[in-house]
Design a protein around this motif. Structure first.
Motif, PDB file in Angstrom:
ATOM      1  N   ARG A  85      25.735  60.573 -27.171  1.00 54.98           N
ATOM      2  CA  ARG A  85      24.915  60.378 -25.974  1.00 54.98           C
ATOM      3  C   ARG A  85      25.741  59.823 -24.813  1.00 54.98           C
ATOM      4  O   ARG A  85      25.301  59.888 -23.650  1.00 54.98           O
ATOM      5  N   ASP A  86      26.924  59.259 -25.112  1.00 46.08           N
ATOM      6  CA  ASP A  86      27.768  58.747 -24.030  1.00 46.08           C
ATOM      7  C   ASP A  86      28.809  59.771 -23.594  1.00 46.08           C
ATOM      8  O   ASP A  86      29.816  59.427 -22.978  1.00 46.08           O
ATOM      9  N   ARG A  99      34.472  58.255 -22.608  1.00 44.68           N
ATOM     10  CA  ARG A  99      33.085  57.807 -22.672  1.00 44.68           C
ATOM     11  C   ARG A  99      32.636  57.260 -21.314  1.00 44.68           C
ATOM     12  O   ARG A  99      33.444  56.777 -20.531  1.00 44.68           O
ATOM     13  N   VAL A 100      31.358  57.334 -21.078  1.00 43.11           N
ATOM     14  CA  VAL A 100      30.809  56.657 -19.910  1.00 43.11           C
ATOM     15  C   VAL A 100      31.104  55.160 -20.057  1.00 43.11           C
ATOM     16  O   VAL A 100      30.870  54.574 -21.114  1.00 43.11           O
ATOM     17  N   ASP A 101      31.685  54.549 -19.013  1.00 45.22           N
ATOM     18  CA  ASP A 101      32.061  53.129 -19.013  1.00 45.22           C
ATOM     19  C   ASP A 101      33.189  52.817 -19.988  1.00 45.22           C
ATOM     20  O   ASP A 101      33.320  51.672 -20.458  1.00 45.22           O
ATOM     21  N   HIS A 150      29.236  62.678 -21.084  1.00 50.03           N
ATOM     22  CA  HIS A 150      28.576  63.230 -19.895  1.00 50.03           C
ATOM     23  C   HIS A 150      29.618  63.917 -19.029  1.00 50.03           C
ATOM     24  O   HIS A 150      30.561  63.281 -18.529  1.00 50.03           O
TER      25      HIS A 150
END
Length: 494
Positions: free
Chosen positions: A47-48, A428-430, A50
Motif C-alpha cells: 500500500r506504500d 516507499r512513500v516517506d 505509489h
C-alpha cells in the motif's frame, strides 16, 4: 476492468526467420487497459507503493524493409500505475509521424539501422534514413512522459497515467533536426532535465537543459573531433558529463555514405565535464582508457573530484551494419551479447583541480543497464541495481544489487526461461533510507507463455517477489524503463 483499447494488424510474417521478430520478441497487436480487479495478483501489492513504472519497447508492426534489428521497431510503452495497494496496466504505441505514416500505408516505409541505403523517404535521427520509432528511452518530467529514439528523435510527450499522445512541445521543435537522444536525465531536486544530441556535421553534438516548467532554458553546441555516436550522459549537482569515445565511424567510408563503426584502441576515451548551464568554452575534457560505454549508473561530486560509475567495455564488437547472408542474425547477437563485449561496473574520478583521471574496477562480472534511485540521481549514492544477461543471447535473466559502500552484492535471478527488462527503484512513500522501497520490472515467462509485473524488496532482492501481477497477455521483451513517483506524476516537486 479489462478493456481492449485498440488492435493493429501485424504484417510481420508468422514464418519469419528473424529471431528478433518471434518468441521473446514477438510483436504485440493489442493495446489493453486492465486493473487488479480483473488481473491475477500473486502475493500482495504494498500500500506504500505509489507511482508509475513505464517500460519502452521496439514493437515492430509491419514486415521490415531489409534486415530487421531489434532497435528498429515501433515504440510501445507498457505502464503499471500503483496506488493504495492496487494497480492498473496499460500499453500503447507511441504515435510518431513514422508510425502513423506506416499505419496509413499498411506497410513499412523506412528501413532500419542496418540498411539505411534502402531508404526512399527522408528519415529521422543521426542516420537521417530511419523512421522516428521512439522505442528506446522513456522518462517522466514536468508532468508528462518523454519517449525517444537513441539516434535522436522528437521528444514525444504522453500522459503518464493514460499514455495518451500529447504531441511535441515547443522546445522539441526548437532543437530540430537533431532532436533528443537517449539518455536524458532529471535532477528531481531542481526539476531540471539535461539532454544531448548528435549529428553528422560540425560541431557534432549539442547539449541542453529543460527547466522544471518544461521550458528550454539552455542549448549550446559542443565541439567534437568528428562524427560520434554517444549513448548516455551523466549529471551531478553542478555538472554534466559528455562522452567522446573511440568507437566511431571510418571517416573515409563515411564520406561515401558507408557507416562502419571501428574501435580505435589507440585513441583515449574523452569525458567532457561541463557546468550544468555552461557552454563549449567552459567544458573540461579528461582522458581515460580507450573504451566504449553504453550506460552510466550514476555520477556525483566528492571534494575536488567528479565521479562517474558506468558499465565499461574494453573491446566492443562491431555491429552487423549492412551484412548479408545466413549468419547476419548471429552477427547481431554477437554484438548485443554482453558476454562478448564484457561490460562491467567501473569508476572514473575526474579531478577538477589537477585535470587528472583515476580509474578503478568495481566488479568484473558482466552486468549492464545499471539503475539508481531517482532521488539520488546526480548525488552521492550507495546502491546500483544492474541487469544480468544470459550468455550468447540478448536476454535479461536477473538483477545484481551493488552496495558500493560495503563492497558487497546480492542477486535475484528470474528462473529458467523467464526474462526481464530494465528494473526501476520505487522508494516507499516517506522512505528515509536509499533502498527503502521496491524493485519493479516486467517479466516474460516462456514456460507459461505469459508476462507479469514483478515487485521485489529493494532491501532484500534475494527474498524473492513481494507480489506478481499477471498481465493480460505475453508481451514482447524491451529495454529501458522509468519510475515516476506519485508526487511527480502531474509535475515536478516544489
Amino acid at each position: 476492468m479489462l478493456k481492449i483499447h485498440n488492435k493493429v494488424d501485424i504484417t510481420v510474417p508468422e514464418d519469419t526467420d528473424n529471431p528478433f521478430l518471434k518468441d521473446l520478441f514477438k510483436p504485440n497487436a493489442i493495446e489493453y487497459t486492465a486493473d487488479t480487479d480483473t488481473l491475477e495478483v500473486i502475493g500482495e501489492i504494498p500500500r506504500d507503493l505509489h507511482g508509475i513504472y513505464v517500460r519502452n519497447t521496439h514493437n515492430q508492426v509491419h514486415k521490415p524493409l531489409g534486415t530487421y534489428h531489434p532497435f528498429d521497431g515501433d515504440g510501445m510503452l507498457h505502464a503499471v500505475h500503483f496506488e493504495d495497494g492496487k494497480a492498473t496496466y496499460r500499453n500503447r504505441f507511441v504515435q510518431t509521424p513514422g508510425y502513423l505514416a506506416e499505419k496509413a500505408a499498411g506497410k513499412s516505409l523506412w528501413p532500419g539501422i542496418l540498411e539505411p541505403h534502402l531508404a526512399t523517404y527522408r528519415g529521422w535521427g543521426a542516420i537521417g534514413a530511419m523512421k522516428d520509432n521512439a522505442g528506446t528511452d522513456v522518462l517522466g518530467h514536468a508532468g508528462k512522459l518523454i519517449a525517444s529514439m537513441s539516434q535522436g528523435s522528437e521528444p514525444h510527450r504522453l500522459d503518464p497515467i493514460t499514455l495518451e499522445p500529447l504531441g511535441v512541445d515547443n522546445w522539441g521543435r526548437d532543437i530540430q533536426p537533431h532532436g533528443i537522444s537517449s539518455h536524458y536525465k532529471a535532477d528531481i531536486k531542481t526539476g531540471e532535465m539535461m539532454f544531448f544530441n548528435y549529428g553528422h556535421s560540425y560541431p557534432y553534438m549539442n547539449y541542453g537543459v529543460i527547466d522544471r516548467n518544461n521550458q528550454l532554458s539552455h542549448y549550446v553546441p559542443i565541439e567534437l573531433p568528428g562524427v560520434r555516436w554517444p549513448h548516455d550522459l551523466g549529471i551531478t549537482e553542478h555538472f554534466s558529463i559528455l562522452h567522446d569515445l573511440p568507437f566511431f565511424f571510418d571517416d573515409e567510408l563515411l564520406k561515401k555514405g558507408i557507416r562502419k563503426l571501428e574501435f580505435h584502441a589507440d585513441v583515449p576515451a574523452r569525458f567532457g565535464v561541463i557546468p550544468r548551464h555552461g557552454d563549449n568554452s567552459k567544458i573540461r575534457w579528461f582522458e581515460g582508457t580507450p573504451c566504449h560505454i553504453l550506460h552510466i549508473a550514476n555520477c556525483y561530486e566528492d571534494g575536488d573530484e567528479v565521479i562517474m560509475d558506468a558499465c565499461i567495455s574494453l573491446n566492443p564488437r562491431k555491429p552487423a551494419v549492412g551484412e548479408q547472408g545466413t549468419d547476419r542474425f548471429q552477427k547481431i547477437i554477437d554484438h548485443l551479447d554482453k558476454h562478448n563485449t564484457q561490460t562491467h561496473m567501473y569508476r572514473w574520478r575526474f579531478n577538477m583541480k589537477t585535470g587528472k583521471t583515476k580509474e578503478e574496477e568495481i566488479d568484473d562480472e558482466v552486468t549492464e543497464f545499471p539503475v539508481v534511485s531517482n532521488d539520488y540521481q546526480g548525488y552521492k549514492y550507495r546502491y546500483s541495481y544492474n541487469t544480468l544477461f544470459k550468455k550468447g543471447e540478448w536476454s535479461f535473466i536477473g538483477i545484481k544489487k551493488y552496495d558500493l559502500w560495503a563492497g558487497t552484492s546480492t542477486r535475484y535471478e528470474y528462473g529458467e526461461h523467464r526474462f526481464g527488462d530494465e528494473p526501476q527503484i520505487a522508494r516507499r512513500v516517506d522512505a528515509v533510507e536509499e533502498d527503502d522501497g521496491y524493485i519493479i520490472t516486467l517479466i516474460t515467462d516462456m514456460n507459461e507463455n505469459r508476462s507479469e509485473c514483478l515487485i521485489l524488496s529493494a532491501k532484500d532482492i534475494e527474498a524473492g517477489p513481494v507480489a506478481r501481477i499477471i498481465l493480460p497477455e505475453s508481451i514482447q521483451t524491451g529495454t529501458h524503463a522509468c519510475w515516476v513517483e506519485g508526487d511527480r506524476i502531474h509535475g515536478e516537486r516544489e
